[in-house]
Every structure is written in C-alpha cells, then in structure tokens.
Design a protein around this motif. Structure first.
Motif, PDB file in Angstrom:
ATOM      1  N   GLU A 176      30.053   9.641  42.048  1.00 30.74           N
ATOM      2  CA  GLU A 176      29.796   8.245  42.499  1.00 30.74           C
ATOM      3  C   GLU A 176      30.764   7.937  43.920  1.00 30.74           C
ATOM      4  OE1 GLU A 176      30.907   5.429  39.571  1.00 30.74           O
ATOM      5  OE2 GLU A 176      29.317   6.007  37.916  1.00 30.74           O
ATOM      6  N   ILE A 177      30.033   7.742  45.033  1.00 30.75           N
ATOM      7  CA  ILE A 177      30.869   7.743  46.288  1.00 30.75           C
ATOM      8  C   ILE A 177      31.297   6.426  46.345  1.00 30.75           C
ATOM      9  CG2 ILE A 177      30.519   7.988  48.639  1.00 30.75           C
ATOM     10  CD1 ILE A 177      30.017  10.523  46.737  1.00 30.75           C
ATOM     11  N   PRO A 178      32.566   5.823  46.655  1.00 28.77           N
ATOM     12  CA  PRO A 178      32.821   4.670  46.772  1.00 28.77           C
ATOM     13  C   PRO A 178      32.280   4.010  47.902  1.00 28.77           C
ATOM     14  CG  PRO A 178      34.743   6.176  46.465  1.00 28.77           C
ATOM     15  CD  PRO A 178      33.515   6.783  46.703  1.00 28.77           C
ATOM     16  N   ALA A 179      31.921   2.716  47.865  1.00 30.52           N
ATOM     17  CA  ALA A 179      31.623   1.934  49.096  1.00 30.52           C
ATOM     18  C   ALA A 179      32.573   2.146  50.441  1.00 30.52           C
ATOM     19  CB  ALA A 179      31.508   0.325  48.680  1.00 30.52           C
ATOM     20  N   GLY A 180      32.041   2.347  51.492  1.00 32.23           N
ATOM     21  CA  GLY A 180      32.928   2.405  52.533  1.00 32.23           C
ATOM     22  C   GLY A 180      33.053   3.739  53.150  1.00 32.23           C
ATOM     23  N   VAL A 181      32.512   4.751  52.264  1.00 32.80           N
ATOM     24  CA  VAL A 181      32.714   6.231  53.030  1.00 32.80           C
ATOM     25  C   VAL A 181      31.429   6.279  54.060  1.00 32.80           C
ATOM     26  CG1 VAL A 181      32.427   8.693  52.077  1.00 32.80           C
ATOM     27  CG2 VAL A 181      33.619   7.076  50.862  1.00 32.80           C
ATOM     28  N   PRO A 182      31.812   6.858  55.096  1.00 33.56           N
ATOM     29  CA  PRO A 182      30.546   6.938  55.994  1.00 33.56           C
ATOM     30  C   PRO A 182      29.542   7.833  55.544  1.00 33.56           C
ATOM     31  CG  PRO A 182      32.794   6.936  56.956  1.00 33.56           C
ATOM     32  CD  PRO A 182      33.006   7.172  55.461  1.00 33.56           C
ATOM     33  N   GLY A 183      28.254   7.330  56.209  1.00 36.51           N
ATOM     34  CA  GLY A 183      26.963   8.020  55.853  1.00 36.51           C
ATOM     35  C   GLY A 183      27.287   9.699  55.586  1.00 36.51           C
ATOM     36  N   PRO A 191      41.111   7.148  54.053  1.00 38.37           N
ATOM     37  CA  PRO A 191      42.415   6.425  53.898  1.00 38.37           C
ATOM     38  C   PRO A 191      42.492   6.613  52.166  1.00 38.37           C
ATOM     39  CG  PRO A 191      40.547   4.780  54.156  1.00 38.37           C
ATOM     40  CD  PRO A 191      40.094   6.303  54.746  1.00 38.37           C
ATOM     41  N   ALA A 192      43.726   6.366  51.718  1.00 38.01           N
ATOM     42  CA  ALA A 192      43.990   6.555  50.073  1.00 38.01           C
ATOM     43  C   ALA A 192      43.311   5.714  49.249  1.00 38.01           C
ATOM     44  CB  ALA A 192      45.573   6.527  50.075  1.00 38.01           C
ATOM     45  N   GLU A 193      43.102   4.468  49.768  1.00 42.50           N
ATOM     46  CA  GLU A 193      42.145   3.675  48.749  1.00 42.50           C
ATOM     47  C   GLU A 193      40.837   4.107  48.642  1.00 42.50           C
ATOM     48  OE1 GLU A 193      42.305   1.454  53.025  1.00 42.50           O
ATOM     49  OE2 GLU A 193      43.553   2.515  51.459  1.00 42.50           O
ATOM     50  N   LEU A 194      40.329   4.980  49.256  1.00 40.54           N
ATOM     51  CA  LEU A 194      38.942   5.556  49.419  1.00 40.54           C
ATOM     52  C   LEU A 194      39.013   7.159  48.709  1.00 40.54           C
ATOM     53  CD1 LEU A 194      36.900   4.281  52.433  1.00 40.54           C
ATOM     54  CD2 LEU A 194      36.815   3.401  50.187  1.00 40.54           C
ATOM     55  N   ALA A 195      40.095   7.699  49.205  1.00 41.03           N
ATOM     56  CA  ALA A 195      40.277   9.219  48.954  1.00 41.03           C
ATOM     57  C   ALA A 195      40.531   9.210  47.240  1.00 41.03           C
ATOM     58  CB  ALA A 195      41.393   9.808  49.593  1.00 41.03           C
ATOM     59  N   GLY A 196      41.372   8.319  46.898  1.00 39.82           N
ATOM     60  CA  GLY A 196      41.737   8.651  45.286  1.00 39.82           C
ATOM     61  C   GLY A 196      40.467   8.296  44.446  1.00 39.82           C
TER      62      GLY A 196
END
Length: 506
Positions: free
Chosen positions: A432-439, A460-465
């Motif tokens: 599952e890819i978090p919302a906010g990760v570029p296309g 950023p850490a809030e997306l990478a984790g």
C-alpha cells in the motif's frame, strides 16, 4: 608408452589426488562467488557507467545465458581435446576477461566482458567435475571429493555477499571482477603439475550443428524464464520457449541418429541417471529460491548490511559441508535412493520452517531454516552428482558433468524465476503506497521491495516510515505461498528419487 588417459586409469598418488582436488576447487569457488557477488556491485556500477535499464539487465543476464548454452558443448569438447587442457584454457580466458571487465569504460564493454566470462566459465565447470571422476577411482574417495566440490558451490554462494560487501566497502566496483586474478593464477601454475590429463580415447568428430542446436535449446530457455520472471507471460517469453523446444527436439533427433553423437541422450533412459539429474536440479531450485528471499529479507526487511547478511548464512553453509561429508560413509550401508530422499525431505522441513519464520520476521527462524535446507542439499547433491558420474563410463565424464552443470544452472534460473515471480506478485498485490508519494516514485515502490527502499530514502519521515512498513509486510506475505510450493516440489522430488534410484547400489 602410456597415454595420459591410461596413466589416469592406473591411478594417481594419494597425496597428489587430494592436492589436485584443492587446485580444482579454485574455479568452483570463483564461479560460485561470481554468481552472487554481482548483485551487490550493481549500484556502484550504475553510478560509474550510467547504463540504461536494458543494459543493466544484460550486464546481469548475459553471463548465465552464454554459460547455459555452452556447458554441454564444452563438456563434450573436454572429452575430445583433454579436460585439463580445456580447464587451463578456460582459466586463462576467465582471468583475462575478468580483468578487462574490472576496467570497463562503459556498459557495452562490461556486457561484452560478461559474455566472455560466460564462454570461459563454461569451460571451467564441466572440466572440474569430470577430472574428479577420473582422478578418484575409488567410490568412497570419489564421493568425499564430490562432497567437497558441492560444498564449494554452496560456500561460494554464501561467501559472495561477504566478499562482495568487503570489497565494495574498501575498493572500487571493479574489484569484484579482479578477484579472479589471485584465485585463478594458482590454478594456472599448479594445474599442469598436479592435475593429470584425461580424455575420451576414441573421440568422435566435433559436430558444429549439434553445438548450435544445444545453444538454441538452452539459451532461449533461460532467456524465456528470465523474461517471464521480469515481465510475466508475454509473446517474447513464449517465443523463446517455443524456439528452445523446437531446437531441443531437433538436437535429440540428431543425437539419436548420429553414429558418434556429441551427447549420448540415451543416458536419460537410465532411471538412475535421469533421477539423479532431477534431484540435482530440484535441490538447486530450492537453494536459490531460498537465497533470493532471504538476501532481500535480511537486508531490506531486517536492515542488515550485505556482509552481515552473508554472515547469517554461514551456519547453513557449515551444515551443508558437514552433511555432504557425513553421507559418504552412510551411503556404504544405506541405499543411495534413501540417502537422497532423506536429503530432499530435509528440504521439505526447511521450507516448512520458512513458512512460519518468514511472516513472523524471525531472523533466527530463517537461520534455522537455512541450516535444515543446507543439510538436505549437502546430502542430496553429493550423492546425486556421484550417481550421475558413476552411471557413465569414465571416458564420457565430461558430457555427464556438463549435464549435471546444466541441471544446476537451470535449477538456479528456475528457482529465481518461479519463486521470485511469486514473491514479487504477492508483494505487488499487498503493498500500500501512502498518499503523497509522487507518481513515478509510487510506481517504482509498487514494483519491488528494493524499489520501495530506494524511494523511501528520498521521502520525508512521515511518508518513508509507513511505506517501508507496508513494503516489508507485503514482501513477507508471499513467503507462505512460496514455501508451500517448495514443500510440494520437494515431496515430488522425494517420490521421484525413491522410484528412479532404487536400483542404484553404493
């Protein structure tokens, strides 16, 4: 005056036999290390040579494609011109081309060098095993020698990450290719002194058309499997397999009709020979399929360095060696069929442990699984290789060795392609890819665990984790499926071994 073959038959002194084995282990270790070390050098190679995506694939794939296509022709050639001679030619060529690869100025140069390494590598491997068959005429000594030879393959595969990690941490990317120079020079110096020459005393003529047909059988087959593992079922992979099938049928017909065939395909009518080849292929299938998973799990899920991941495999490697040596005295009292079947059942147990340990993220469980798997492979590979060689006359050892090596190479490709494809499919289905990760980054992270790890480094850490948490769980979700397939295949191999090897005697 005795020919070289006649002198070999009369025996080689005890000390010289074992000294010759030490020399013959050098190319075995090198080729096995080379099979696994390249994957760790790909990032610095990409940075230094800037290859395209297609070129990067060819850097990896051209070596096994050339190797697989030439193993049988080179084994047959060694029977004709002399196995030691072919070994020394292969060793010289492999050393020179490896040095050229280390200083490749661009990706095209490196691809050509890797193809050359495949050519000369195909000369090395059948020569080593066929020379062992002719040097060690006593069955017990031969099994011990083959156990050490088989351990060299497993040892080299496990040493690859350790050696590669050390070299890449301290030297430039070409050092993984320069490793061939200090390993092969002792072979070239000591080989003529310690290794006796052997050949078929009545060799047939070289058959160029048979060589072409066997290359058109093996190379498209390996290419088709690799294409399937990367892109799934498509026209390219189907056509490759169809070409392989057509060429294989033509090759078999030519061998059956020829008075002096390059390869006596009637060997496969011997159930002991064909059963031992099948056990060989499936054992390697299980080993490589496991290594494909565990190398990524230890590095990308558990966060360990390549060297640390390699050290985690050492206990399993040690048990592989010990099991291979332990079955030598056992097989004198127990039928080979039961020894091989017991090894394959240990592979079943190893995959069952993986099924529990993988989803739980237990590194200790994976170490235990590899130890069980290693014990099974050590036992099964030693006896199956011995049965392959003992099923043919000594003067045909090169062709038999080439078949054994081809089974090894095919099993390695299938292990990665089949189990790797299933793992990748399970990963893509569950990540599952978090919302906010570029296309573009999201697409790369969705493809493989390695892609997710690379993408997360720039987020950023809030997306990478969250991305890496999802990626790790998605990757391990396929473990239960692949381990179940491994269990079924190893059970089938056990049944095949019990049925086909029952007439074999120690």
């Amino acid at each position: 005056m005795l020919t070289a073959t006649a002198r070999t038959r009369r025996g080689v002194g005890h000390t010289r036999r074992w000294a010759a084995l030490v020399v013959l282990m050098l190319p075995v270790l090198l080729v096995a290390v080379d099979n696994t070390v390249l994957s760790f050098a790909l990032p610095p190679i990409s940075e230094a040579l800037r290859p395209s995506g297609n070129q990067l694939l060819w850097i990896v794939d051209v070596y096994p494609l050339v190797l697989a296509g030439l193993l049988v022709p080179m084994g047959s050639l060694g029977d004709r011109i002399g196995r030691r001679r072919l070994l020394l030619v292969g060793g010289t060529g492999f050393t020179v081309v490896s040095a050229a690869a280390a200083f490749a100025p661009d990706a095209a140069w490196l691809i050509a060098a890797r193809a050359g390494m495949g050519l000369f590598g195909a000369m090395l491997m059948p020569s080593t095993l066929s020379l062992i068959r002719n040097i060690f005429t006593d069955p017990t000594e031969r099994r011990t020698a083959i156990a050490i030879w088989a351990a060299g393959f497993s040892g080299g595969a496990a040493l690859g990450p350790i050696v590669g990690g050390f070299l890449l941490e301290h030297f430039f990317w070409g050092s993984v290719f320069l490793l061939a120079v200090p390993v092969m020079v002792p072979l070239l110096v000591l080989g003529p002194l310690l290794v006796p020459e052997s050949r078929d005393p009545r060799p047939g003529p070289i058959d160029p058309l048979s060589i072409l047909l066997v290359m058109l059988t093996m190379t498209p087959l390996v290419y088709g499997i690799k294409t399937f593992s990367t892109h799934g079922v498509g026209l390219e992979s189907i056509l490759a397999v169809l070409v392989s099938l057509a060429a294989g049928i033509a090759f078999v017909r030519r061998q059956l009709r020829g008075r002096e065939p390059m390869l006596d395909v009637r060997l496969f009518a011997n159930p002991v020979f064909s059963g031992a080849v099948s056990a060989n292929l499936l054992s390697v299938f299980s080993l490589v399929g496991f290594l494909y998973f565990v190398s990524q799990h230890l590095q990308l899920v558990s966060g360990r360095s390549p060297m640390e991941a390699g050290f985690f495999l050492v206990p399993g490697l040690a048990l592989t060696i010990m099991a291979g040596l332990a079955v030598v005295p056992i097989v004198r009292r127990v039928r080979p069929a039961y020894v091989v079947a017991s090894g394959l059942l240990l592979n079943v147990a190893g995959f069952a442990v993986i099924g529990f340990a993988g989803p739980l993220g237990s590194d200790l469980g994976l170490i235990i699984a590899f130890m069980v798997l290693g014990a099974g492979i050590g036992a099964a590979e030693t006896i199956s290789n011995d049965l392959i060689l003992s099923a043919v006359p000594a003067h045909k050892a090169g062709a038999a060795s080439a078949i054994s090596e081809t089974a090894y190479e095919t099993g390695a490709v299938l292990g990665t392609a089949v189990l790797g494809s299933i793992l990748n499919a399970a990963y893509r289905a569950h990540v599952e890819i978090p919302a906010g990760v570029p296309g573009d980054a999201a697409e790369s992270a969705r493809e493989t665990l390695g892609g997710a790890a690379q993408v997360s480094g720039g987020l950023p850490a809030e997306l990478a984790g969250p991305l890496m948490d999802s990626a790790r769980h998605a990757f391990d979700s396929g473990v239960a499926i692949t381990s179940g397939i491994g269990v079924v295949l190893m059970l089938a191999a056990t049944v095949i071994a019990l049925r086909t090897l029952r007439s074999a005697r120690s």
